[in-house]
Design a protein around this motif. Structure first.
Motif, PDB file in Angstrom:
ATOM      1  N   GLN A  37     -39.068 -41.770  -3.779  1.00 25.70           N
ATOM      2  CA  GLN A  37     -40.272 -42.613  -3.731  1.00 25.70           C
ATOM      3  C   GLN A  37     -40.822 -42.679  -2.310  1.00 25.70           C
ATOM      4  OE1 GLN A  37     -41.600 -44.081  -6.585  1.00 25.70           O
ATOM      5  NE2 GLN A  37     -43.354 -44.443  -5.271  1.00 25.70           N
ATOM      6  N   TRP A  38     -39.941 -42.701  -1.333  1.00 28.06           N
ATOM      7  CA  TRP A  38     -40.345 -42.713   0.078  1.00 28.06           C
ATOM      8  C   TRP A  38     -41.183 -41.476   0.398  1.00 28.06           C
ATOM      9  CZ3 TRP A  38     -38.337 -39.513   4.196  1.00 28.06           C
ATOM     10  CH2 TRP A  38     -38.653 -39.945   5.489  1.00 28.06           C
ATOM     11  N   PHE A  39     -40.750 -40.304  -0.089  1.00 30.66           N
ATOM     12  CA  PHE A  39     -41.544 -39.088   0.116  1.00 30.66           C
ATOM     13  C   PHE A  39     -42.887 -39.174  -0.585  1.00 30.66           C
ATOM     14  CE2 PHE A  39     -37.574 -36.706   1.254  1.00 30.66           C
ATOM     15  CZ  PHE A  39     -38.036 -36.201   2.455  1.00 30.66           C
ATOM     16  N   MET A  40     -42.886 -39.644  -1.824  1.00 33.28           N
ATOM     17  CA  MET A  40     -44.135 -39.721  -2.592  1.00 33.28           C
ATOM     18  C   MET A  40     -45.121 -40.716  -1.991  1.00 33.28           C
ATOM     19  SD  MET A  40     -42.989 -39.236  -6.554  1.00 33.28           S
ATOM     20  CE  MET A  40     -41.732 -40.503  -6.585  1.00 33.28           C
ATOM     21  N   ASP A  41     -44.595 -41.764  -1.350  1.00 33.25           N
ATOM     22  CA  ASP A  41     -45.453 -42.791  -0.755  1.00 33.25           C
ATOM     23  C   ASP A  41     -45.813 -42.484   0.699  1.00 33.25           C
ATOM     24  OD1 ASP A  41     -45.293 -44.125  -3.149  1.00 33.25           O
ATOM     25  OD2 ASP A  41     -43.971 -45.714  -2.413  1.00 33.25           O
ATOM     26  N   LYS A  42     -45.581 -41.274   1.144  1.00 26.22           N
ATOM     27  CA  LYS A  42     -45.914 -40.816   2.495  1.00 26.22           C
ATOM     28  C   LYS A  42     -45.101 -41.507   3.587  1.00 26.22           C
ATOM     29  CE  LYS A  42     -50.379 -39.222   1.097  1.00 26.22           C
ATOM     30  NZ  LYS A  42     -51.424 -39.759   0.340  1.00 26.22           N
ATOM     31  N   ASN A  46     -41.167 -49.467   3.969  1.00 18.29           N
ATOM     32  CA  ASN A  46     -40.694 -50.201   2.797  1.00 18.29           C
ATOM     33  C   ASN A  46     -41.134 -49.471   1.543  1.00 18.29           C
ATOM     34  OD1 ASN A  46     -39.658 -52.919   3.816  1.00 18.29           O
ATOM     35  ND2 ASN A  46     -41.613 -52.709   4.868  1.00 18.29           N
ATOM     36  N   ILE A  47     -40.291 -49.539   0.540  1.00 19.26           N
ATOM     37  CA  ILE A  47     -40.590 -48.958  -0.769  1.00 19.26           C
ATOM     38  C   ILE A  47     -40.673 -50.117  -1.753  1.00 19.26           C
ATOM     39  CG2 ILE A  47     -39.685 -47.483  -2.624  1.00 19.26           C
ATOM     40  CD1 ILE A  47     -40.495 -45.978  -0.087  1.00 19.26           C
ATOM     41  N   VAL A  48     -41.613 -50.040  -2.664  1.00 21.11           N
ATOM     42  CA  VAL A  48     -41.687 -51.041  -3.723  1.00 21.11           C
ATOM     43  C   VAL A  48     -41.346 -50.343  -5.028  1.00 21.11           C
ATOM     44  CG1 VAL A  48     -43.129 -52.685  -4.945  1.00 21.11           C
ATOM     45  CG2 VAL A  48     -43.422 -52.381  -2.475  1.00 21.11           C
ATOM     46  N   LEU A  49     -40.233 -50.779  -5.631  1.00 17.93           N
ATOM     47  CA  LEU A  49     -39.828 -50.234  -6.924  1.00 17.93           C
ATOM     48  C   LEU A  49     -40.293 -51.176  -8.023  1.00 17.93           C
ATOM     49  CD1 LEU A  49     -36.143 -49.003  -6.482  1.00 17.93           C
ATOM     50  CD2 LEU A  49     -38.218 -47.648  -6.499  1.00 17.93           C
ATOM     51  N   SER A  50     -40.884 -50.622  -9.042  1.00 15.84           N
ATOM     52  CA  SER A  50     -41.272 -51.417 -10.204  1.00 15.84           C
ATOM     53  C   SER A  50     -40.093 -51.463 -11.161  1.00 15.84           C
ATOM     54  CB  SER A  50     -42.488 -50.808 -10.886  1.00 15.84           C
ATOM     55  OG  SER A  50     -43.587 -50.840 -10.017  1.00 15.84           O
ATOM     56  N   LEU A  51     -39.608 -52.664 -11.402  1.00 12.75           N
ATOM     57  CA  LEU A  51     -38.478 -52.880 -12.302  1.00 12.75           C
ATOM     58  C   LEU A  51     -38.991 -53.566 -13.565  1.00 12.75           C
ATOM     59  CD1 LEU A  51     -36.018 -54.144  -9.575  1.00 12.75           C
ATOM     60  CD2 LEU A  51     -36.159 -51.853 -10.539  1.00 12.75           C
ATOM     61  N   PRO A  52     -38.223 -53.542 -14.638  1.00 14.34           N
ATOM     62  CA  PRO A  52     -38.694 -54.139 -15.897  1.00 14.34           C
ATOM     63  C   PRO A  52     -39.156 -55.590 -15.771  1.00 14.34           C
ATOM     64  CG  PRO A  52     -36.707 -52.872 -16.285  1.00 14.34           C
ATOM     65  CD  PRO A  52     -36.932 -52.899 -14.799  1.00 14.34           C
ATOM     66  N   GLN A  53     -38.469 -56.397 -14.957  1.00 15.75           N
ATOM     67  CA  GLN A  53     -38.812 -57.816 -14.888  1.00 15.75           C
ATOM     68  C   GLN A  53     -39.588 -58.196 -13.637  1.00 15.75           C
ATOM     69  OE1 GLN A  53     -34.815 -59.008 -15.210  1.00 15.75           O
ATOM     70  NE2 GLN A  53     -34.796 -58.965 -17.442  1.00 15.75           N
ATOM     71  N   ILE A  58     -37.867 -52.666  -0.777  1.00 10.41           N
ATOM     72  CA  ILE A  58     -36.645 -52.139  -0.167  1.00 10.41           C
ATOM     73  C   ILE A  58     -36.981 -51.536   1.189  1.00 10.41           C
ATOM     74  CG2 ILE A  58     -34.784 -50.449  -0.413  1.00 10.41           C
ATOM     75  CD1 ILE A  58     -35.195 -50.680  -3.456  1.00 10.41           C
ATOM     76  N   TYR A  59     -36.254 -51.972   2.219  1.00 15.19           N
ATOM     77  CA  TYR A  59     -36.426 -51.400   3.545  1.00 15.19           C
ATOM     78  C   TYR A  59     -35.695 -50.068   3.611  1.00 15.19           C
ATOM     79  CZ  TYR A  59     -35.825 -50.363   8.442  1.00 15.19           C
ATOM     80  OH  TYR A  59     -35.824 -49.708   9.648  1.00 15.19           O
ATOM     81  N   VAL A  60     -36.346 -49.068   4.207  1.00 17.28           N
ATOM     82  CA  VAL A  60     -35.716 -47.775   4.457  1.00 17.28           C
ATOM     83  C   VAL A  60     -35.831 -47.450   5.946  1.00 17.28           C
ATOM     84  CG1 VAL A  60     -36.071 -46.842   2.135  1.00 17.28           C
ATOM     85  CG2 VAL A  60     -37.834 -46.519   3.859  1.00 17.28           C
TER      86      VAL A  60
END
Length: 139
Positions: A37-42, A46-53, A58-60
């Motif tokens: 996701q980090w690669f896809m988001d350039k 921070n990465i934002v993961l969409s979870l079911p709830q 997330i810091y990278v």
């Protein structure tokens, strides 16, 4: 009866090791998903993961691996970020230990260890998650 008890505890050890191995695989899967996701988001901080709830931020680090900015309880914070549960496994506490290295320029190495001695390590320098290892206890 003693034979049954011995057999039960022997099987319990194998079950615990197999289940902890599965947890380490899940850990690795999430680390890899966040890195992708980090690669896809350039390559953001921070990465934002969409979870079911809900969604999870997330810091990278600068190499795109899950890490934390602070140094206090860093490995425990990484566990909570990845596993999203308290530091317990099958009703037993999990220890989070940071293994310091003088030559590390990016990231850290975390060891997640059960009281029985099984552990796996995560390196936020390269995203590697080890297989389950057994702590060498010399009598």
């Amino acid at each position: 009866m003693m034979s049954f008890i011995h057999s039960f505890f022997k099987q319990e050890e194998k079950f615990t090791e197999a289940a902890y191995s599965r947890l380490a695989q899940n850990f690795s899967t999430k680390v890899t998903a966040v890195h992708a996701q980090w690669f896809m988001d350039k390559q953001p901080d921070n990465i934002v993961l969409s979870l079911p709830q809900a969604s999870q931020r997330i810091y990278v680090n600068r190499r795109g691996w899950i890490d934390t900015l602070g140094n206090e309880n860093a490995c425990a914070n990484i566990w909570k970020t990845v596993i999203m549960e308290p530091m317990y496994f099958m009703n037993s506490p999990v220890s989070a230990i940071e293994i310091k290295s003088a030559n590390k320029t990016v990231g850290r190495v975390c060891r997640f260890e059960l009281a029985t001695g099984e552990y796996f390590e995560y390196s936020s320098e390269n995203g590697k998650v080890s297989q389950i290892l057994l702590k060498n206890v010399n009598p």
